[in-house]
Design an enzyme around this catalytic site. Structure first.
Site, PDB file in Angstrom:
ATOM      1  N   LYS A 123       5.011 -10.246   9.082  1.00  0.00           N
ATOM      2  CA  LYS A 123       4.493  -9.199   9.974  1.00  0.00           C
ATOM      3  C   LYS A 123       2.967  -9.268  10.054  1.00  0.00           C
ATOM      4  O   LYS A 123       2.372  -9.083  11.098  1.00  0.00           O
ATOM      5  CB  LYS A 123       4.951  -7.844   9.435  1.00  0.00           C
ATOM      6  CG  LYS A 123       4.091  -6.662   9.777  1.00  0.00           C
ATOM      7  CD  LYS A 123       4.612  -5.962  10.995  1.00  0.00           C
ATOM      8  CE  LYS A 123       3.691  -4.905  11.534  1.00  0.00           C
ATOM      9  NZ  LYS A 123       2.855  -4.220  10.590  1.00  0.00           N
ATOM     10  N   ASP A 124       2.332  -9.527   8.903  1.00  0.00           N
ATOM     11  CA  ASP A 124       0.868  -9.668   8.841  1.00  0.00           C
ATOM     12  C   ASP A 124       0.556 -11.161   8.737  1.00  0.00           C
ATOM     13  O   ASP A 124       0.191 -11.660   7.672  1.00  0.00           O
ATOM     14  CB  ASP A 124       0.324  -8.874   7.649  1.00  0.00           C
ATOM     15  CG  ASP A 124       0.654  -7.395   7.763  1.00  0.00           C
ATOM     16  OD1 ASP A 124      -0.057  -6.683   8.464  1.00  0.00           O
ATOM     17  OD2 ASP A 124       1.671  -6.958   7.175  1.00  0.00           O
ATOM     18  N   SER A 150       4.303   1.122   8.142  1.00  0.00           N
ATOM     19  CA  SER A 150       4.004   2.458   7.628  1.00  0.00           C
ATOM     20  C   SER A 150       3.293   3.290   8.692  1.00  0.00           C
ATOM     21  O   SER A 150       3.352   4.518   8.676  1.00  0.00           O
ATOM     22  CB  SER A 150       3.120   2.354   6.388  1.00  0.00           C
ATOM     23  OG  SER A 150       3.691   1.457   5.470  1.00  0.00           O
ATOM     24  N   ARG A 151       2.603   2.622   9.607  1.00  0.00           N
ATOM     25  CA  ARG A 151       1.849   3.342  10.648  1.00  0.00           C
ATOM     26  C   ARG A 151       2.755   3.929  11.727  1.00  0.00           C
ATOM     27  O   ARG A 151       2.331   4.815  12.472  1.00  0.00           O
ATOM     28  CB  ARG A 151       0.824   2.413  11.293  1.00  0.00           C
ATOM     29  CG  ARG A 151      -0.354   2.121  10.387  1.00  0.00           C
ATOM     30  CD  ARG A 151      -1.445   1.379  11.145  1.00  0.00           C
ATOM     31  NE  ARG A 151      -2.739   1.603  10.526  1.00  0.00           N
ATOM     32  CZ  ARG A 151      -3.260   0.868   9.570  1.00  0.00           C
ATOM     33  NH1 ARG A 151      -2.598  -0.135   9.112  1.00  0.00           N
ATOM     34  NH2 ARG A 151      -4.439   1.143   9.047  1.00  0.00           N
ATOM     35  N   HIS A 180       9.351  -3.526   3.396  1.00  0.00           N
ATOM     36  CA  HIS A 180       8.876  -3.738   2.023  1.00  0.00           C
ATOM     37  C   HIS A 180      10.049  -4.096   1.101  1.00  0.00           C
ATOM     38  O   HIS A 180       9.930  -4.969   0.241  1.00  0.00           O
ATOM     39  CB  HIS A 180       8.212  -2.468   1.474  1.00  0.00           C
ATOM     40  CG  HIS A 180       6.964  -2.057   2.184  1.00  0.00           C
ATOM     41  ND1 HIS A 180       6.890  -0.924   2.956  1.00  0.00           N
ATOM     42  CD2 HIS A 180       5.722  -2.612   2.224  1.00  0.00           C
ATOM     43  CE1 HIS A 180       5.666  -0.794   3.434  1.00  0.00           C
ATOM     44  NE2 HIS A 180       4.938  -1.800   3.014  1.00  0.00           N
ATOM     45  N   HIS A 212       9.058   1.162   3.484  1.00  0.00           N
ATOM     46  CA  HIS A 212      10.139   1.147   4.475  1.00  0.00           C
ATOM     47  C   HIS A 212      10.999  -0.088   4.184  1.00  0.00           C
ATOM     48  O   HIS A 212      10.660  -0.880   3.283  1.00  0.00           O
ATOM     49  CB  HIS A 212       9.555   1.161   5.887  1.00  0.00           C
ATOM     50  CG  HIS A 212       8.546   0.079   6.153  1.00  0.00           C
ATOM     51  ND1 HIS A 212       8.868  -1.267   6.177  1.00  0.00           N
ATOM     52  CD2 HIS A 212       7.209   0.135   6.368  1.00  0.00           C
ATOM     53  CE1 HIS A 212       7.782  -1.974   6.438  1.00  0.00           C
ATOM     54  NE2 HIS A 212       6.760  -1.148   6.542  1.00  0.00           N
ATOM     55  N   MET A 223       0.841  -1.197   0.000  1.00  0.00           N
ATOM     56  CA  MET A 223       0.000   0.000   0.000  1.00  0.00           C
ATOM     57  C   MET A 223       0.878   1.250   0.000  1.00  0.00           C
ATOM     58  O   MET A 223       0.402   2.344   0.329  1.00  0.00           O
ATOM     59  CB  MET A 223      -0.938  -0.011   1.206  1.00  0.00           C
ATOM     60  CG  MET A 223      -1.908  -1.183   1.151  1.00  0.00           C
ATOM     61  SD  MET A 223      -3.412  -0.910   2.097  1.00  0.00           S
ATOM     62  CE  MET A 223      -2.750  -0.704   3.722  1.00  0.00           C
TER      63      MET A 223
HETATM   64  P1  AMP Z   1       1.484  -2.971   3.484  1.00  0.00           P
HETATM   65  O1  AMP Z   1       2.046  -1.930   2.582  1.00  0.00           O
HETATM   66  O2  AMP Z   1       1.484  -2.579   4.923  1.00  0.00           O
HETATM   67  O3  AMP Z   1       0.176  -3.529   2.995  1.00  0.00           O
HETATM   68  O4  AMP Z   1       2.513  -4.170   3.422  1.00  0.00           O
HETATM   69  C1  AMP Z   1       2.882  -4.746   2.197  1.00  0.00           C
HETATM   70  C2  AMP Z   1       3.647  -6.013   2.458  1.00  0.00           C
HETATM   71  O5  AMP Z   1       4.812  -5.706   3.223  1.00  0.00           O
HETATM   72  C3  AMP Z   1       2.845  -7.034   3.258  1.00  0.00           C
HETATM   73  O6  AMP Z   1       3.100  -8.330   2.733  1.00  0.00           O
HETATM   74  C4  AMP Z   1       3.391  -6.876   4.642  1.00  0.00           C
HETATM   75  O7  AMP Z   1       3.275  -8.044   5.428  1.00  0.00           O
HETATM   76  C5  AMP Z   1       4.858  -6.570   4.338  1.00  0.00           C
HETATM   77  N1  AMP Z   1       5.486  -5.909   5.472  1.00  0.00           N
HETATM   78  C6  AMP Z   1       5.035  -4.825   6.148  1.00  0.00           C
HETATM   79  N2  AMP Z   1       5.863  -4.529   7.170  1.00  0.00           N
HETATM   80  C7  AMP Z   1       6.847  -5.460   7.149  1.00  0.00           C
HETATM   81  C8  AMP Z   1       7.989  -5.716   7.962  1.00  0.00           C
HETATM   82  N3  AMP Z   1       8.290  -4.949   9.012  1.00  0.00           N
HETATM   83  N4  AMP Z   1       8.799  -6.761   7.637  1.00  0.00           N
HETATM   84  C9  AMP Z   1       8.493  -7.550   6.573  1.00  0.00           C
HETATM   85  N5  AMP Z   1       7.431  -7.368   5.775  1.00  0.00           N
HETATM   86  C10 AMP Z   1       6.606  -6.346   6.058  1.00  0.00           C
END
Ligand code: AMP
Length: 280
Positions: A149-150, A186-187, A37, A34, A30
């Site tokens: 993480k998720d 991101s939060r 990602h 960081h 999204m």
């Molecule tokens: P998001 O942009 O938050 O939807 O995350 C995109 C992808 O990055 C998802 O597969 C998350 O699980 C992964 N992600 C987010 N934060 C981390 C982290 N700290 N370490 C590894 N993967 C992450």
């Protein structure tokens, strides 16, 4: 790195790669990128000939319009990071390219979506499952990379790919953390300096609980202690803190099989999640 916003253009690029015998990896995000990602991008580069990153702030997975509006959007900066990381194609569609007028279909993964985050964020995982299914079908990727993480999301994505016979291999990648243990997210940019200083207490308390459980402390006692420590550190609410089976996410009262300790907690108006392995 090329950026495309339309499904037709995306399919054209991927068709040419596949005609040349190249494998394709996708990393859905999204944005507001960081290093967590970027670790997924590195895994994709190692595991596929071509790498697509997607940036789409999916309105269907937000439970409140305020949270959607507040979600950080930094596409120019993100695109620069992705290009440096070696991404071949950025797919960043506008909402109407993903959900055209009259869109009426939803993907729902029963069971796995119901507890933990699903219990507190109604409709969230249906939104995730629907958009991930669409991203798999739109990109035609052979491999997809998601963060541990998720953890609940990762299990849901694995299940939908299997249940719907989508020919994509889903790889989970380890959680990247700040030096003080806070899971990158991101939060985190929305935390005040004082809350940022308090935030590592979540992972610290979870790690201590994980060690206690492995050492024979009853699960309920270890979790009660961890809750107390998280609240004492300044968190205003522990939404859930639970030991679950690693793949099926069934509740466990003893670590008698591969398990995860998962939590969500609120700190100054920001909801943080984390999970760690607790193996027997
Ligand atoms: P998001 O942009 O938050 O939807 O995350 C995109 C992808 O990055 C998802 O597969 C998350 O699980 C992964 N992600 C987010 N934060 C981390 C982290 N700290 N370490 C590894 N993967 C992450």
């Amino acid at each position: 790195m090329r950026t495309v916003r339309e499904v037709k253009a995306l399919r054209g690029v991927v068709a040419a790669w596949k005609a040349a015998g190249q494998t394709v990896g996708v990393v859905p995000t999204m944005g507001a990128l960081h290093p967590g990602h970027l670790s997924l991008i590195a895994a994709a580069r190692a595991g596929a000939d071509r790498v697509i990153a997607t940036i789409f702030v999916n309105p269907r997975q937000f439970d409140s319009p305020e949270d959607l509006a507040k979600y950080p959007r930094t596409e120019d900066r993100d695109a620069g990071m992705l290009a440096v990381a070696g991404v071949d194609l950025l797919f960043a569609p506008p909402p109407e390219a993903v959900y055209p007028q009259g869109f009426a279909t939803s993907v729902s993964v029963a069971g796995l979506s119901e507890g933990l985050c699903g219990a507190h964020r109604p409709g969230h995982f249906d939104g995730v499952a629907t958009v991930v299914t669409k991203l798999f079908l739109m990109t035609g990727a052979d491999r997809a990379f998601f963060g541990e993480k998720d953890w609940q999301q990762l299990q849901i994505v694995r299940r939908l790919a299997r249940d719907l016979n989508i020919p994509v291999a889903v790889t989970g990648c380890p959680t990247l953390r700040e030096a003080d243990g806070l899971a990158m997210s991101s939060r985190n940019t929305r935390l005040s300096p004082a809350d940022r200083a308090a935030a590592p207490a979540l992972h610290r308390a979870m790690s201590a609980a994980g060690s206690a459980i492995r050492g024979g402390t009853p699960v309920a006692d270890a979790l009660a202690r961890a809750r107390q420590d998280i609240l004492r550190a300044g968190f205003c609410e522990v939404e859930y803190l639970e030991l679950r089976g690693a793949e099926g996410l069934e509740p466990l009262d003893a670590p008698d099989r591969p398990a995860r300790l998962l939590a969500a907690a609120w700190l100054g108006g920001v909801r943080l999640i984390d999970n760690i392995v607790v193996d027997p």
